[in-house]
Design an enzyme around this catalytic site. Structure first.
Site, PDB file in Angstrom:
ATOM      1  CB  THR A 167      -0.823   0.012   1.318  1.00 43.43           C
ATOM      2  OG1 THR A 167      -1.632  -1.146   1.372  1.00 43.43           O
ATOM      3  CG2 THR A 167      -1.678   1.247   1.475  1.00 43.43           C
ATOM      4  NE  ARG A 195      -8.124  -7.960   2.719  1.00 42.09           N
ATOM      5  CZ  ARG A 195      -7.143  -7.074   2.809  1.00 42.09           C
ATOM      6  NH1 ARG A 195      -6.857  -6.285   1.787  1.00 42.09           N
ATOM      7  NH2 ARG A 195      -6.456  -6.950   3.912  1.00 42.09           N
ATOM      8  CB  THR A 218       1.670  -0.320   4.800  1.00 40.37           C
ATOM      9  OG1 THR A 218       2.791  -0.122   5.656  1.00 40.37           O
ATOM     10  CG2 THR A 218       1.483   0.916   3.946  1.00 40.37           C
TER      11      THR A 218
HETATM   12  N1  ASP Z   1      -2.997  -2.745   4.293  1.00 36.77           N
HETATM   13  C1  ASP Z   1      -3.227  -3.301   2.992  1.00 36.77           C
HETATM   14  C2  ASP Z   1      -4.435  -4.170   3.034  1.00 36.77           C
HETATM   15  O1  ASP Z   1      -4.638  -4.881   4.003  1.00 36.77           O
HETATM   16  C3  ASP Z   1      -2.097  -4.075   2.439  1.00 36.77           C
HETATM   17  C4  ASP Z   1      -0.705  -3.683   2.839  1.00 36.77           C
HETATM   18  O2  ASP Z   1      -0.466  -2.539   3.124  1.00 36.77           O
HETATM   19  O3  ASP Z   1       0.207  -4.531   2.860  1.00 36.77           O
HETATM   20  O4  ASP Z   1      -5.164  -4.203   2.055  1.00 36.77           O
END
Ligand code: ASP
Length: 314
Positions: A167, A195, A218
């Site tokens: 992210t 999701r 993130t």
């Molecule tokens: N936080 C993001 C999600 O769960 C993914 C990530 O940042 O790794 O969609």
């Protein structure tokens, strides 16, 4: 009190986009415009496989994008989730905030709205991310043809989802003291269709308030939703906790729930910033007015102790 120096903070993968936001802040522009501009740079970059075009798809090979934006002064927010077929989910999220009576539009409704406002369309599955998806399916004993015929996806998703996520976060304070935050992502790679992670959930993966500051996450988004992490971090700033302690505390909270990778960036309304993680080697980036180039630094590492809870170290 002197005004803060305009500053933008990002997760490490946002470093190269910071200049786009600083161009706006340097001419007296708004934090809200700056974080959107930065997010658009990463969304359009196919080399970042966790955001926008080139982001990893869901288990069916569809790139479903989540994004949110917060104006910390007016407390207006906008978000989209599971958006397919458009280049800039962050701008669609901003349009939800500015042009609708709503704050959050998802799935087919989000795509319909994006079309209605003339948002730029895109084929977000690139040849290289398609190849990664096909390989992931192969490891799970599937092909693009077999997965489309499957009535039950859950057994396959259990094999396809791992730690592949990502992210980008942007937090900014402008010269007038307005704080804004933007988060955009393709979410958890090879996820179950529909999701939604923390990135578009205001208060979970993204929150700011111009009186206190901003925070964005993130990593394993389910933890940020369960912990209401970004809002909790800003609440801690409001209570007088310094940015580094608020960042550490957020990782401690996540570590108490699960062993999954988790990261946060925090920016105070005075322009002080910090970032923390529970994994080695994670960095974050910032650019303050007057700096020639962005700097990056390691995040504070907060390990999960064997017993429930966390132990902090630099
Ligand atoms: N936080 C993001 C999600 O769960 C993914 C990530 O940042 O790794 O969609």
């Amino acid at each position: 009190m002197p005004r803060p120096l305009a500053t933008i903070v990002a997760s490490g993968n946002g470093a190269n986009a910071l200049a786009a936001g600083m161009r706006i802040l340097a001419r007296g522009g708004a934090a809200l415009d700056a974080v959107e501009a930065c997010a658009k740079v990463v969304e359009a970059d196919p080399a970042d496989t966790s955001v926008g075009r080139g982001g990893k798809p869901n288990v069916l090979g569809q790139v479903e994008l989540d994004a949110s934006i917060v104006d910390g002064t007016t407390h207006r927010t906008g978000a989209v989730a599971a958006l397919t077929g458009y280049l800039h989910p962050i701008s669609v999220a901003r349009a939800v905030m500015e042009r609708t009576p709503h704050v959050f539009i998802v799935g087919q409704g989000a795509a319909r709205f994006a079309g209605e406002i003339g948002a730029e369309r895109a084929r977000n599955l690139t040849p290289s991310t398609r190849a990664l998806w096909v390989e992931k399916l192969r490891e799970a004993g599937e092909t693009p043809a077999t997965i489309r015929r499957r009535a039950r996806l859950l057994p396959v998703v259990r094999k396809t989802v791992g730690e592949e996520r990502g992210t980008v976060n942007f937090l900014a304070v402008d010269a007038k003291g307005n704080v804004a935050s933007a988060v955009t992502t393709s979410g958890w790679a090879y996820k179950y269709p529909g999701r939604v992670g923390d990135s578009p959930v205001i208060g979970a993966g993204n929150f700011c308030d111009s009186r206190y500051g901003a925070a964005a996450c993130t990593g394993f988004g389910e933890l940020a939703i369960r912990g209401v992490t970004a809002k909790t971090a800003v609440d801690r700033l409001a209570q007088g906790m310094p940015a580094d302690m608020a960042a550490r505390a957020a990782i401690g909270d996540a570590n108490a729930l699960d062993d999954a990778a988790f990261n946060i960036v925090v920016l105070t309304a005075r322009g002080v910033h910090a970032a923390a993680t529970n994994r080695e080697g994670r960095r974050y980036a910032w650019l303050t007015a007057g700096m020639r180039e962005p700097l990056t630094a390691p995040r504070i590492l907060v390990r999960r102790s064997r017993a429930r809870g966390a132990r902090a170290s630099r």
